[in-house]
Design a protein around this motif. Structure first.
Motif, mmCIF file in Angstrom:
data_model
loop_
_atom_site.group_PDB
_atom_site.id
_atom_site.type_symbol
_atom_site.label_atom_id
_atom_site.label_comp_id
_atom_site.label_asym_id
_atom_site.label_seq_id
_atom_site.Cartn_x
_atom_site.Cartn_y
_atom_site.Cartn_z
ATOM 1 N N GLN A 111 -36.253 110.020 -30.538
ATOM 2 C CA GLN A 111 -36.623 111.084 -29.600
ATOM 3 C C GLN A 111 -36.803 110.546 -28.188
ATOM 4 N N LEU A 112 -37.503 109.432 -28.049
ATOM 5 C CA LEU A 112 -37.708 108.850 -26.732
ATOM 6 C C LEU A 112 -36.392 108.342 -26.145
ATOM 7 N N GLY A 113 -35.502 107.867 -27.011
ATOM 8 C CA GLY A 113 -34.225 107.342 -26.561
ATOM 9 C C GLY A 113 -33.294 108.381 -25.977
ATOM 10 N N LYS A 114 -33.617 109.648 -26.168
ATOM 11 C CA LYS A 114 -32.795 110.703 -25.573
ATOM 12 C C LYS A 114 -32.895 110.682 -24.055
ATOM 13 N N GLN A 115 -34.011 110.145 -23.539
ATOM 14 C CA GLN A 115 -34.153 110.007 -22.092
ATOM 15 C C GLN A 115 -33.614 108.658 -21.628
ATOM 16 N N ASP A 116 -34.015 107.608 -22.310
ATOM 17 C CA ASP A 116 -33.525 106.266 -21.997
ATOM 18 C C ASP A 116 -34.020 105.336 -23.097
ATOM 19 N N VAL A 117 -33.452 104.156 -23.189
ATOM 20 C CA VAL A 117 -33.896 103.197 -24.187
ATOM 21 C C VAL A 117 -35.347 102.801 -23.913
ATOM 22 N N VAL A 118 -36.134 102.670 -24.975
ATOM 23 C CA VAL A 118 -37.530 102.262 -24.831
ATOM 24 C C VAL A 118 -37.569 100.796 -24.381
ATOM 25 N N ARG A 119 -38.290 100.540 -23.296
ATOM 26 C CA ARG A 119 -38.355 99.188 -22.743
ATOM 27 C C ARG A 119 -39.764 98.603 -22.723
ATOM 28 N N ILE A 120 -40.769 99.432 -23.008
ATOM 29 C CA ILE A 120 -42.147 98.950 -23.078
ATOM 30 C C ILE A 120 -42.746 99.412 -24.401
ATOM 31 N N CYS A 121 -43.347 98.490 -25.130
ATOM 32 C CA CYS A 121 -43.964 98.822 -26.409
ATOM 33 C C CYS A 121 -45.344 98.184 -26.476
ATOM 34 N N VAL A 122 -46.354 99.008 -26.728
ATOM 35 C CA VAL A 122 -47.718 98.507 -26.919
ATOM 36 C C VAL A 122 -48.251 99.099 -28.230
ATOM 37 N N PRO A 123 -48.031 98.418 -29.341
ATOM 38 C CA PRO A 123 -48.488 98.922 -30.637
ATOM 39 C C PRO A 123 -49.969 98.619 -30.841
ATOM 40 N N ALA A 124 -50.815 99.543 -30.390
ATOM 41 C CA ALA A 124 -52.261 99.295 -30.335
ATOM 42 C C ALA A 124 -53.041 99.878 -31.510
#
Length: 270
Positions: A77-90
């Motif tokens: 779903q997020l990739g529909k805008q652009d590839v995810v480049r920041i990930c903070v699995p908190a």
């Protein structure tokens, strides 16, 4: 790597560190922040954040971060805008108990529940590693489609993940599952950082001390004020917003690697 105009994903985003990180990324100009949490409170959190900053920067996803299909759905779903480049699995959980407890009546020794141990590892170790790997996979695939080879320093950084550890990674009485999970993140972050360099992706581990979050509030009554506070040089709990600032700092500064300690000077526990 600058955070502005980037697509980000943050788990555990309904409260605590995750919520503070999502807000900081949105205020810093991230194009879109996927706010992920197990509770339906994440929807209100995303709406409140969008209202505060005056634009639709946050989108909520409610689900189990240990579920593979859910993780894939969020990135799609997020990739529909652009590839995810920041990930903070908190996202994280506490299920504290002694590793071995002797029943005073029967004198029988009981082991820490094995299913519970696996659950704590799944949430606190497996989940952050695989969400990070999912981000790395998206960036690697995009670069392959573009015909890009090995990343070079002449290019901007392509992505960054900050895995949330804990001072408990050094070992702590009553936290055999939690400490094991958080300790494992050090090796995982180092490995993914080395492998991710080929694609221009950095993976770093940040280890907070006692942060004023709902999870830390699970401590027994009086434990922090009566026993722990005097061991912390800054003489207070850390604020989630302070951790969020530290996370953004290490995302944006490529020379910072891990592990990074954000513990207010708290020493290793005996």
């Amino acid at each position: 790597m600058k955070i502005d105009e980037k697509v980000a994903v943050v788990t555990g985003a309904a409260s605590g560190i995750g919520n503070a990180v999502a807000a900081r990324l949105a205020r810093g100009g991230a194009a879109l922040v996927g706010m992920v949490d197990l509770t339906d409170e994440v929807s209100d959190a995303a709406q409140q954040l969008n209202s505060k900053i005056g634009r639709t920067a946050a989108i909520a996803f409610q689900g189990d971060v240990t579920d593979r299909e859910f993780r894939t759905h969020v990135f799609h779903q997020l990739g529909k805008q652009d590839v995810v480049r920041i990930c903070v699995p908190a996202a994280g959980i506490l299920r504290d108990a002694m590793a071995v407890k002797v029943n005073p009546d029967t004198h029988a020794a009981e082991l820490y529940d094995e299913d519970l141990f696996r659950k704590v590892l799944d949430v606190n170790l497996v989940h952050p590693v695989y969400w990070t790997m999912q981000m790395l996979a998206g960036i690697a695939s995009q670069r392959a489609r573009e015909g890009s080879g090995r990343w070079t320093s002449e290019e901007p950084m392509q992505g960054a993940s900050v895995i949330i550890g804990s001072v408990s990674c050094r070992g702590n009485r009553g936290q055999v599952s939690y400490s094991s999970a958080k300790s494992g993140l050090n090796a995982a972050a180092k490995t993914l950082n080395v492998e991710g360099a080929y694609h221009g992706v950095q993976v770093k581990a940040l280890h907070p001390g006692f942060v004023a979050t709902p999870m830390v509030e699970q401590l027994p009554d009086g434990m922090f004020e009566e026993h722990l506070r005097k061991m912390i040089p800054i003489d207070r709990k850390i604020l989630p917003e302070e951790i969020a600032e530290a996370i953004v700092a290490i995302i944006e500064n490529p020379i910072i690697s891990g592990p990074v300690w954000a513990d207010g000077g708290f020493p290793p526990m005996a």
